[in-house]
Design a protein around this motif. Structure first.
Motif, PDB file in Angstrom:
ATOM      1  N   GLY A  78      50.007  14.216  15.259  1.00  0.00           N
ATOM      2  CA  GLY A  78      50.231  13.655  16.739  1.00  0.00           C
ATOM      3  C   GLY A  78      50.146  14.714  17.875  1.00  0.00           C
ATOM      4  N   MET A  79      49.130  15.676  17.781  1.00  0.00           N
ATOM      5  CA  MET A  79      49.078  16.746  18.640  1.00  0.00           C
ATOM      6  C   MET A  79      47.853  16.369  19.271  1.00  0.00           C
ATOM      7  N   HIS A  80      47.675  16.347  20.760  1.00  0.00           N
ATOM      8  CA  HIS A  80      46.716  15.998  21.584  1.00  0.00           C
ATOM      9  C   HIS A  80      46.058  17.057  22.483  1.00  0.00           C
ATOM     10  N   TYR A  81      44.862  17.133  22.489  1.00  0.00           N
ATOM     11  CA  TYR A  81      44.086  18.167  23.362  1.00  0.00           C
ATOM     12  C   TYR A  81      43.382  17.702  24.599  1.00  0.00           C
ATOM     13  N   VAL A  82      43.514  17.853  25.797  1.00  0.00           N
ATOM     14  CA  VAL A  82      42.800  17.428  26.989  1.00  0.00           C
ATOM     15  C   VAL A  82      42.231  18.447  27.657  1.00  0.00           C
ATOM     16  N   GLU A  83      41.059  18.497  27.939  1.00  0.00           N
ATOM     17  CA  GLU A  83      40.249  19.612  28.606  1.00  0.00           C
ATOM     18  C   GLU A  83      40.069  19.268  30.209  1.00  0.00           C
ATOM     19  N   THR A  84      40.514  20.135  31.151  1.00  0.00           N
ATOM     20  CA  THR A  84      40.333  20.142  32.469  1.00  0.00           C
ATOM     21  C   THR A  84      39.336  20.868  33.055  1.00  0.00           C
ATOM     22  N   TYR A  85      38.722  20.978  34.243  1.00  0.00           N
ATOM     23  CA  TYR A  85      37.925  21.825  34.957  1.00  0.00           C
ATOM     24  C   TYR A  85      38.425  21.872  36.315  1.00  0.00           C
ATOM     25  N   ASN A  86      39.382  22.972  36.760  1.00  0.00           N
ATOM     26  CA  ASN A  86      39.971  23.068  37.862  1.00  0.00           C
ATOM     27  C   ASN A  86      40.010  24.672  38.199  1.00  0.00           C
ATOM     28  N   ALA A  87      40.189  24.954  39.378  1.00  0.00           N
ATOM     29  CA  ALA A  87      40.072  26.222  39.822  1.00  0.00           C
ATOM     30  C   ALA A  87      40.865  26.330  41.161  1.00  0.00           C
ATOM     31  N   SER A  88      41.114  27.486  41.786  1.00  0.00           N
ATOM     32  CA  SER A  88      41.874  27.565  43.035  1.00  0.00           C
ATOM     33  C   SER A  88      40.962  26.917  43.990  1.00  0.00           C
ATOM     34  N   GLU A  89      39.590  26.669  43.808  1.00  0.00           N
ATOM     35  CA  GLU A  89      38.730  26.147  44.748  1.00  0.00           C
ATOM     36  C   GLU A  89      38.967  24.565  44.712  1.00  0.00           C
ATOM     37  N   GLY A  90      39.371  23.951  43.588  1.00  0.00           N
ATOM     38  CA  GLY A  90      39.457  22.653  43.617  1.00  0.00           C
ATOM     39  C   GLY A  90      39.551  22.119  42.027  1.00  0.00           C
ATOM     40  N   PHE A  91      39.744  20.549  42.095  1.00  0.00           N
ATOM     41  CA  PHE A  91      39.617  20.045  40.960  1.00  0.00           C
ATOM     42  C   PHE A  91      38.403  19.276  40.653  1.00  0.00           C
ATOM     43  N   PHE A  92      37.830  19.497  39.519  1.00  0.00           N
ATOM     44  CA  PHE A  92      36.412  19.120  39.408  1.00  0.00           C
ATOM     45  C   PHE A  92      36.093  18.025  38.353  1.00  0.00           C
ATOM     46  N   ALA A  93      36.710  18.139  37.046  1.00  0.00           N
ATOM     47  CA  ALA A  93      36.535  17.089  36.039  1.00  0.00           C
ATOM     48  C   ALA A  93      37.480  17.166  35.378  1.00  0.00           C
ATOM     49  N   PHE A  94      37.839  16.191  34.250  1.00  0.00           N
ATOM     50  CA  PHE A  94      38.789  16.161  33.319  1.00  0.00           C
ATOM     51  C   PHE A  94      38.119  15.307  32.130  1.00  0.00           C
ATOM     52  N   GLN A  95      38.648  15.694  30.826  1.00  0.00           N
ATOM     53  CA  GLN A  95      38.131  14.897  29.818  1.00  0.00           C
ATOM     54  C   GLN A  95      38.662  13.411  29.655  1.00  0.00           C
ATOM     55  N   ASP A  96      37.865  12.441  29.868  1.00  0.00           N
ATOM     56  CA  ASP A  96      38.309  11.056  29.841  1.00  0.00           C
ATOM     57  C   ASP A  96      38.363  10.244  28.797  1.00  0.00           C
ATOM     58  N   ARG A  97      37.682  11.024  27.838  1.00  0.00           N
ATOM     59  CA  ARG A  97      37.485  10.242  26.161  1.00  0.00           C
ATOM     60  C   ARG A  97      38.179  11.224  25.318  1.00  0.00           C
ATOM     61  N   PRO A  98      39.259  10.606  24.380  1.00  0.00           N
ATOM     62  CA  PRO A  98      40.085  11.667  23.757  1.00  0.00           C
ATOM     63  C   PRO A  98      39.156  12.286  22.645  1.00  0.00           C
ATOM     64  N   ASP A  99      38.314  11.914  21.958  1.00  0.00           N
ATOM     65  CA  ASP A  99      37.582  12.381  20.819  1.00  0.00           C
ATOM     66  C   ASP A  99      36.375  13.095  21.369  1.00  0.00           C
ATOM     67  N   ALA A 100      36.232  13.209  22.723  1.00  0.00           N
ATOM     68  CA  ALA A 100      34.990  13.841  23.136  1.00  0.00           C
ATOM     69  C   ALA A 100      34.987  15.111  23.566  1.00  0.00           C
ATOM     70  N   ASP A 101      34.012  15.813  23.821  1.00  0.00           N
ATOM     71  CA  ASP A 101      34.097  17.209  24.128  1.00  0.00           C
ATOM     72  C   ASP A 101      33.326  17.463  25.431  1.00  0.00           C
ATOM     73  N   ASP A 102      33.388  16.519  26.209  1.00  0.00           N
ATOM     74  CA  ASP A 102      32.752  16.553  27.641  1.00  0.00           C
ATOM     75  C   ASP A 102      33.920  16.159  28.710  1.00  0.00           C
TER      76      ASP A 102
END
Length: 311
Positions: A78-102
């Motif tokens: 039951g452990m889930h991992y979600v990737e995000t792409y953000n920085a001090s400059e802004g929020f750019f992207a997030f993982q929108d599919r649970p089993d994807a790596d993009d």
């Protein structure tokens, strides 16, 4: 709180008795916190401390080399991992599919994107593309203009598109982190994939690594020198080195060409660093904390020499 080690201690003290269900952070420094919690509670499974833990939101670096390590640190279903792409400059992207790596790129968060093709990255006046002009499978440096006042700001990251409309990306490395001393054009995405493959084939678990060139001396040949700190070292180092080399050849045809019959590059030199080496190195450089990441690759020997001096 500016002192990172004090910050880790305070976070650990505050959360060790809490029922934490979600955590977020850069993998490198999240592991430091987890290990401090282990010391405090005398366990090696984060679920023993936080039984309700179910989500880790990560970003900042590729999670690929850390995935197996986190599975060891957080055991159970039951452990889930979600990737995000953000920085001090802004929020750019997030993982929108649970089993994807993009990750799904966000076009409506106050950021205008431009992308510099890999072959243009180091030119004084590079060509830039809109996101309607990019192609999948190619590496681009990210340039942003934001409603907060940034104008054509280079983030320093490189990304690769996996899908178009909707646009999804993978972070493939840093503009400054590469090895191209011999025309091999190795980027962090290549080295991450290679070390991940070598670890899987040899049963090793990587903790941190960096690599740099071994320059040609006289009539000698060049190569790459790796320093790797393992959570679980390979049983046979020589087998690991061969698998690492083979995996890197599979993901990078330029490296493969230079390695053919040892034509220009020799088998990589690999040093296994004692536990804590990379932490001490980052501490020595004043680079502890979530805003700082271990540089994976360098086109000179500065990082390699600094770390070797600590071993």
């Amino acid at each position: 709180m500016s002192e990172w080690e004090e910050k880790i201690e305070k976070i650990a003290e505050h959360t060790v008795q809490q029922n934490v269900t979600h955590i977020a952070g850069v993998p490198t420094w999240t592991i430091v916190l987890i290990r401090r919690l282990f010391e405090m509670k005398g366990t090696d499974n984060l679920r023993d401390i936080w039984p309700g833990l179910e989500l880790y939101i990560h970003g900042g670096v590729s999670f690929m080399p850390y995935r197996d390590q986190f599975k060891e640190l957080i055991r159970g279903d039951g452990m889930h991992y979600v990737e995000t792409y953000n920085a001090s400059e802004g929020f750019f992207a997030f993982q929108d599919r649970p089993d994807a790596d993009d990750m799904l790129l966000m076009p409506d968060y106050g950021v205008f994107y431009e992308f510099i093709p890999a072959e243009e990255m180091h030119r004084e006046d590079p060509k830039t593309l809109s996101w309607g002009e990019v192609e999948t499978g190619k590496n681009y440096a990210v340039v942003i203009t934001t409603n907060c006042g940034l104008w054509r700001y280079k983030l320093g990251d490189t990304v690769r598109f996996t899908t178009l409309f909707p646009h999804r990306i993978q972070i493939s490395g840093r503009v400054k982190h590469f090895i191209n001393a011999f025309g091999e054009e190795v980027i962090a995405d290549n080295s991450d994939k290679a070390i991940d493959a070598a670890c899987k084939l040899t049963g090793a678990v990587m903790k941190e690594y960096t690599a740099g060139p071994v320059y040609m001396q006289g009539t000698g040949k060049g190569g790459h020198e790796w320093i790797i700190e393992f959570e679980k070292p390979p049983a046979d180092k020589e087998v690991f080195v061969r698998e690492l080399d083979a995996a890197l050849q599979k993901v990078n045809s330029d490296y493969e060409a230079k390695r053919h019959k040892d034509m220009a590059l020799l088998l990589p030199v690999v040093h296994i660093a004692p536990t804590g080496t990379f932490y001490r190195w980052m501490q020595q450089r004043g680079k502890l904390g979530g805003q700082h990441k271990v540089p994976r690759l360098s086109n000179d020997r500065k990082y390699v020499e600094e770390i070797l001096s600590l071993i």
